[in-house]
Write an enzyme that holds these catalytic residues in place. Structure first.
Site, PDB file in Angstrom:
ATOM      1  N   GLU A 152       0.812  -1.219   0.000  1.00  0.00           N
ATOM      2  CA  GLU A 152       0.000   0.000   0.000  1.00  0.00           C
ATOM      3  C   GLU A 152       0.845   1.268   0.000  1.00  0.00           C
ATOM      4  OE1 GLU A 152      -0.856  -2.667   1.676  1.00  0.00           O
ATOM      5  OE2 GLU A 152      -2.926  -3.097   1.123  1.00  0.00           O
ATOM      6  N   HIS A 161     -12.105  -5.229   8.634  1.00  0.00           N
ATOM      7  CA  HIS A 161     -12.752  -5.101   7.325  1.00  0.00           C
ATOM      8  C   HIS A 161     -14.037  -4.295   7.457  1.00  0.00           C
ATOM      9  CE1 HIS A 161     -10.090  -8.486   6.406  1.00  0.00           C
ATOM     10  NE2 HIS A 161     -10.294  -8.250   5.133  1.00  0.00           N
TER      11      HIS A 161
END
Ligand SMILES: Cc1ncc(C[n+]2csc(CCOP(=O)(O)OP(=O)(O)O)c2C)c(N)n1
Length: 668
Positions: free
Chosen positions: A407, A474
């Site tokens: 990322e 999540h």
């Protein structure tokens, strides 16, 4: 330092077929940063400059690499690479003004030392965090590669910086994408006070190249001729056949980390050993012995550089200090963007939120032929939410790019694409994972316009939110991590119509936009949405329900929860405001509503403490106090991570508490 003559060079030089002109240019190009530094050390002692990171003893690397690059190729230097700046012929008064925080520098006094970039000289300076620089080089080189320009970028790091995850990520991305990047490690023995044996375990850092499947070399960082000839060969081969190459330059840091910190922890023998290998004195001696340099010629160089330094220092010292003006500061946070309204067509189709996002994305890739999409599994697989399904077939693998799980360096790559004239989108697979790319977002993308007037034309898509039974990693809604960072725009639609129009605008806007998409809305919310391309402006809230007794201010899933509760209560006197965009924020609509109703409830999915809702509540108290008939109410999630089990998650989220809070406020 520059006057001594050694018996014979302690460095083995081979000039091969280099002309005398080049040989002398390399000499003068090293002499200049050395002489500037010696002057700076005097000024430092006189208290005329504040801080200095010395590159004395390392000049051959900066000069050799810069001279082997073409002038229109980007170089990304660190804090000891003065020779890169001088070899690109930046006027010295501008450098001196930069170090004094004056207007003729490169950052309007906003950042110090070498922390700046300049498109004019194709130099992209570091941020203090060292490692993010490496991913930016990936992006710059990716742009060259996509445009088939046969150019490379060169990026520097110290051996200390190689321990950062960014180093690993950037090399890995460059490897899997065959990016033309020259990764230069200046191994100077110490990272601040930490010696190499406490920094890494391999024998040579060049060995790491094999681990990434890329070519690597060790080069004597004090031997200007070896550096110049070998890097020239390597850069030629990269231009011909785009690929990353890792170079470990062996050198030594002859002074403290910065001047105030000293070198007590460095054994004296080591200092003495490396002093003998000084890159300038040795080379000078070699040139004398070869009859290429004479005392007269040397004197000519020294006096001309010295004159240049003095004249330019005078210019910098004579320049008045930077004017401080609040408006100047506030006006340089965002790149100018003139929003262009594209009105929706009358023809609509009933689609889901997820389809609206997908449509905007596809239309924007068609519209902007310099836009590159990056994300994990977004190509053949179509992304975990299938938003980019079929994109690869239409736009090809070059523009729809699967990324490794990196990322931080992917965000850096997006930054580099923008620096080199492209637009980029990064899809975070889940917004939770943005924490792994947090640093370049908040420290690079957000600050770069303010620091050196470079925009970050990047959209970060953030599938977020709970109610999906996915647990702590999540399900988060993490917009408040970003709304407090000047320089970022934060958009958070609640409906398909808004999602499509706002996402199209995000791609037109040249600033970094964090675009939050609530996963629970992806497939549960449908709306009639215009089939063609259209845009919607940022910073304009939408009034979902008109009422006169209480204002409900919210965004994202909160809008749907408010609608649900109002339905349950059969209450039609609420003014329901969907913010749609959090930064910029439509304060006028909020105030207008609260002034009308006298009561405000701010609803967020985030846990309350430090949430965006808290900021709005504070603003209402500050701006609308005299219209308020009740304290501003806030409703949010519990002060815990978001749990997995359905009943726990339900208890965490605010919806069950909303009804009572609203009732209490109405009855207040
Ligand atoms: C992420 C981060 N951690 C720590 C620091 C503090 N710091 C600045 S420079 C430095 C040493 C860097 O060593 P190296 O990369 O070898 O470069 P050198 O200074 O030796 O040229 C440290 C620890 C920082 N700037 N950024």
């Amino acid at each position: 330092m520059l006057t001594g003559k050694t018996k014979s060079p302690a460095i083995d030089y081979h000039k091969k077929d280099l002309s005398n002109e080049i040989l002398l240019d390399l000499y003068a190009s090293m002499l200049k940063p050395r002489m500037i530094e010696e002057k700076m050390l005097i000024l430092l002692r006189q208290g005329k400059i504040s801080k200095w990171f010395s590159g004395i003893g390392q000049e051959a690397i900066s000069v050799g690499v810069t001279r082997a690059m073409q002038n229109d190729e980007y170089i990304l230097p660190m804090h000891r690479n003065l020779g890169v700046f001088t070899s690109r012929n930046i006027p010295l008064n501008r450098l001196f003004s930069q170090w004094q925080g004056k207007a003729s520098g490169f950052t309007k006094g906003r950042d110090r030392s070498f922390h700046f970039g300049t498109q004019e000289y194709k130099i992209v300076g570091m941020i203090s965090h060292l490692g993010p620089q490496l991913g930016v080089a990936d992006g710059i080189s990716l742009a060259h590669k996509l445009r088939k320009e046969n150019k490379l970028s060169a990026v520097f790091t110290g051996e200390g910086g190689t321990s950062e995850g960014d180093f690993h990520e950037a090399l890995n991305i460059a490897a899997v994408w065959d990016l033309p990047v020259l990764f230069c490690i200046e191994n100077n023995g110490y990272g601040l006070s930490t010696p190499t044996e406490e920094q890494y375990r391999c024998k040579d850092l060049a060995e790491r190249g094999a681990g990434y499947g890329i070519e690597s070399h060790i080069i004597d960082g004090n031997n200007i001729l070896e550096i110049f000839s070998r890097i020239s060969e390597i850069t030629d081969s990269i231009r011909e056949n785009p690929k990353p190459v890792l170079i470990e330059f062996k050198t030594f840091r002859m002074r403290g980390h910065e001047e105030a910190s000293g070198t007590k922890y460095v054994p004296q023998e080591l200092m003495e050993e490396w002093e003998k290998k000084d890159p300038i004195m040795n080379y000078e001696q070699y040139l004398f012995e070869e009859g290429i340099l004479t005392e007269a010629k040397k004197e000519e160089f020294v006096s001309s550089i010295s004159k240049e330094i003095e004249e330019n220092l005078k210019l910098a010292f004579d320049e008045s200090g930077i004017e401080s003006n609040v408006n100047n500061e506030l006006n340089d946070i965002y790149e100018d963007f003139k929003y262009q309204e594209v009105s929706p067509s009358l023809k609509t189709e009933n689609i889901r939120f997820v389809d609206a996002v997908s449509q905007a994305l596809k239309e924007s890739v068609r519209k902007h032929n310099n836009l590159v999409l990056m994300g994990q599994d977004i190509a053949d697989y179509g992304g975990v939410f299938k938003i980019t399904e079929g994109f690869m077939e239409e736009f090809g693998r070059e523009r729809i790019r699967n990324t490794p799980i990196c990322e931080s360096a992917v965000v850096g790559t997006a930054m580099g694409l923008s620096i080199n004239g492209m637009k980029a989108m990064v899809e975070m697979q889940f917004s939770d994972f943005v924490s792994s790319g947090f640093n370049p977002i908040v420290n690079y993308l957000a600050k770069v316009k303010y620091r050196w007037n470079q925009n970050a034309d990047v959209v970060l898509r953030m599938p977020c939110g709970g109610g999906v039974g996915a647990g702590p990693f999540h399900s988060q809604t993490n917009e408040a991590w970003f709304t407090k960072i000047p320089g970022l725009k934060v958009v958070y639609p609640a409906f398909p119509y808004d999602a499509k129009g706002l996402l199209n605008t995000a791609f037109n806007d040249p600033n970094p936009v964090m675009f939050f998409e609530h996963k629970a809305l992806y497939r549960s919310v449908r709306q009639d949405v215009p089939v063609d391309y259209y845009t919607l402006p940022f910073g304009k809230a939408s009034r979902i329900k008109e009422g006169s007794e209480v204002s409900i201010i919210t965004y994202g899933a909160g809008v749907h929860w408010a609608l649900e509760v109002l339905g349950e209560m059969d209450y039609d006197k609420a003014d329901l405001i969907d913010l749609r965009s959090l930064q910029p924020l439509d304060i006028d609509t909020i105030c207008e509503s609260v002034t009308k109703t006298g009561k405000a409830l701010v609803l967020t999915e985030d846990s309350l403490f430090g949430s965006f809702a808290s900021e709005i509540a504070a603003m209402i108290s500050e701006n609308c106090f005299e219209s308020l008939d009740a304290p501003v109410a806030r409703v949010g999630s519990l002060e815990t991570p978001i749990p997995f089990a359905q009943n726990l998650e339900k208890q965490y989220l605010p919806i069950d508490r909303l009804h009572k809070k609203l009732q209490d406020l109405i009855e207040y």
